[in-house]
Design a protein around this motif. Sequence first.
Motif, PDB file in Angstrom:
ATOM      1  N   ASP A  15       0.847  -1.193   0.000  1.00  0.00           N
ATOM      2  CA  ASP A  15       0.000   0.000   0.000  1.00  0.00           C
ATOM      3  C   ASP A  15       0.884   1.244   0.000  1.00  0.00           C
ATOM      4  O   ASP A  15       0.643   2.197  -0.738  1.00  0.00           O
ATOM      5  CB  ASP A  15      -0.910   0.034   1.235  1.00  0.00           C
ATOM      6  N   LEU A  57      -6.212   5.219   5.800  1.00  0.00           N
ATOM      7  CA  LEU A  57      -6.622   4.694   4.497  1.00  0.00           C
ATOM      8  C   LEU A  57      -6.389   3.186   4.503  1.00  0.00           C
ATOM      9  O   LEU A  57      -5.348   2.704   4.051  1.00  0.00           O
ATOM     10  CB  LEU A  57      -5.831   5.365   3.364  1.00  0.00           C
ATOM     11  N   ASP A  59      -8.065  -0.869   3.800  1.00  0.00           N
ATOM     12  CA  ASP A  59      -8.927  -1.535   2.834  1.00  0.00           C
ATOM     13  C   ASP A  59     -10.378  -1.456   3.295  1.00  0.00           C
ATOM     14  O   ASP A  59     -10.663  -1.238   4.474  1.00  0.00           O
ATOM     15  CB  ASP A  59      -8.507  -2.998   2.670  1.00  0.00           C
ATOM     16  N   SER A  60     -11.303  -1.676   2.366  1.00  0.00           N
ATOM     17  CA  SER A  60     -12.731  -1.598   2.680  1.00  0.00           C
ATOM     18  C   SER A  60     -13.320  -2.953   3.054  1.00  0.00           C
ATOM     19  O   SER A  60     -14.516  -3.172   2.925  1.00  0.00           O
ATOM     20  CB  SER A  60     -13.493  -1.002   1.498  1.00  0.00           C
ATOM     21  N   TYR A  84     -11.788   6.645   2.473  1.00  0.00           N
ATOM     22  CA  TYR A  84     -12.334   5.332   2.149  1.00  0.00           C
ATOM     23  C   TYR A  84     -12.193   5.044   0.659  1.00  0.00           C
ATOM     24  O   TYR A  84     -12.517   5.895  -0.171  1.00  0.00           O
ATOM     25  CB  TYR A  84     -13.814   5.257   2.517  1.00  0.00           C
ATOM     26  N   ILE A  85     -11.716   3.841   0.352  1.00  0.00           N
ATOM     27  CA  ILE A  85     -11.678   3.415  -1.044  1.00  0.00           C
ATOM     28  C   ILE A  85     -12.990   2.706  -1.350  1.00  0.00           C
ATOM     29  O   ILE A  85     -13.621   2.129  -0.458  1.00  0.00           O
ATOM     30  CB  ILE A  85     -10.472   2.486  -1.335  1.00  0.00           C
ATOM     31  N   GLU A  87     -15.605  -0.163  -2.806  1.00  0.00           N
ATOM     32  CA  GLU A  87     -15.556  -1.627  -2.830  1.00  0.00           C
ATOM     33  C   GLU A  87     -15.560  -2.077  -4.281  1.00  0.00           C
ATOM     34  O   GLU A  87     -16.577  -1.993  -4.971  1.00  0.00           O
ATOM     35  CB  GLU A  87     -16.752  -2.201  -2.077  1.00  0.00           C
ATOM     36  N   VAL A 106      -6.004  -1.223  -1.032  1.00  0.00           N
ATOM     37  CA  VAL A 106      -5.384   0.028  -1.451  1.00  0.00           C
ATOM     38  C   VAL A 106      -4.380  -0.229  -2.581  1.00  0.00           C
ATOM     39  O   VAL A 106      -4.369   0.484  -3.576  1.00  0.00           O
ATOM     40  CB  VAL A 106      -4.704   0.731  -0.245  1.00  0.00           C
ATOM     41  N   MET A 109      -6.015  -0.557  -6.077  1.00  0.00           N
ATOM     42  CA  MET A 109      -6.832   0.542  -6.600  1.00  0.00           C
ATOM     43  C   MET A 109      -6.102   1.266  -7.725  1.00  0.00           C
ATOM     44  O   MET A 109      -4.895   1.492  -7.642  1.00  0.00           O
ATOM     45  CB  MET A 109      -7.123   1.576  -5.506  1.00  0.00           C
ATOM     46  N   ILE A 113      -8.369   6.614  -8.823  1.00  0.00           N
ATOM     47  CA  ILE A 113      -9.299   6.512  -7.689  1.00  0.00           C
ATOM     48  C   ILE A 113      -8.628   6.971  -6.409  1.00  0.00           C
ATOM     49  O   ILE A 113      -9.209   7.714  -5.616  1.00  0.00           O
ATOM     50  CB  ILE A 113      -9.849   5.080  -7.554  1.00  0.00           C
ATOM     51  N   LEU A 114      -7.391   6.545  -6.192  1.00  0.00           N
ATOM     52  CA  LEU A 114      -6.676   6.969  -4.983  1.00  0.00           C
ATOM     53  C   LEU A 114      -6.494   8.484  -4.946  1.00  0.00           C
ATOM     54  O   LEU A 114      -6.639   9.111  -3.890  1.00  0.00           O
ATOM     55  CB  LEU A 114      -5.333   6.259  -4.880  1.00  0.00           C
ATOM     56  N   VAL A 117      -9.803   9.973  -3.944  1.00  0.00           N
ATOM     57  CA  VAL A 117     -10.081   9.711  -2.537  1.00  0.00           C
ATOM     58  C   VAL A 117      -9.271  10.638  -1.637  1.00  0.00           C
ATOM     59  O   VAL A 117      -9.757  11.115  -0.610  1.00  0.00           O
ATOM     60  CB  VAL A 117      -9.793   8.222  -2.206  1.00  0.00           C
TER      61      VAL A 117
END
Length: 195
Positions: A15, A57, A59-60, A84-85, A87, A106, A109, A113-114, A117
């Motif tokens: 990550d 940060l 994982d979800s 939050y990332i 799902e 993470v 992703m 997206i990161l 976020v």
Amino acid sequence: MLHINGAIVVEGKYDKAKLSRLVDCPIVVVNGFGVFKDTETVKLLRYYSENGGLIILTDSDSAGFRIRGHIKGIIKNGEVRCAYIPEIYGKEKRKPSPSAEGKLGVEGMPDSILIEVLKPFSEEEKPADTRAVTKMDFYEDGFTGKADSSSRRDELKRRLGLPERLNVNGLLETINRTVGYENYRKIADEINKGQ
């Protein structure tokens, strides 16, 4: 590259490797559930929370939420914020099989997206001057206090690309940091009209 005041907390070294290319700030690795026993890492987290703040940060998945909850519980002073990332189901390239819940972490992703976020935590991103979404708004829009509030919140989280495990307070905090009142109002009205 996003410049963020404070430090970002992640679960593992992969990550950190992923984020190191995207952000200009310290990144603290807690080694998953290792944070439950690692007193040196806890000291570091407390230091950053009091000197610039922490952005958690994880994982979800259920493990990520458990780690996030533990960190929030052990930090009594300072600033702790959550990112939050979404799902997204799949598997990381380096792993032979998906995670237990089948969700990307993470490290899996996409960069875009990161960045989205983390952008609300960036010095470059200034929040709009709008009023905050409140618990009363949630109640009036049926996201709390009604028989179907849970399913309505699930729909709100789905439309915002947020994890299903996110509780009411976390959802409210995230909406205020990333979505804002005007966008919330639009989505809430669509849900209320059944669109």
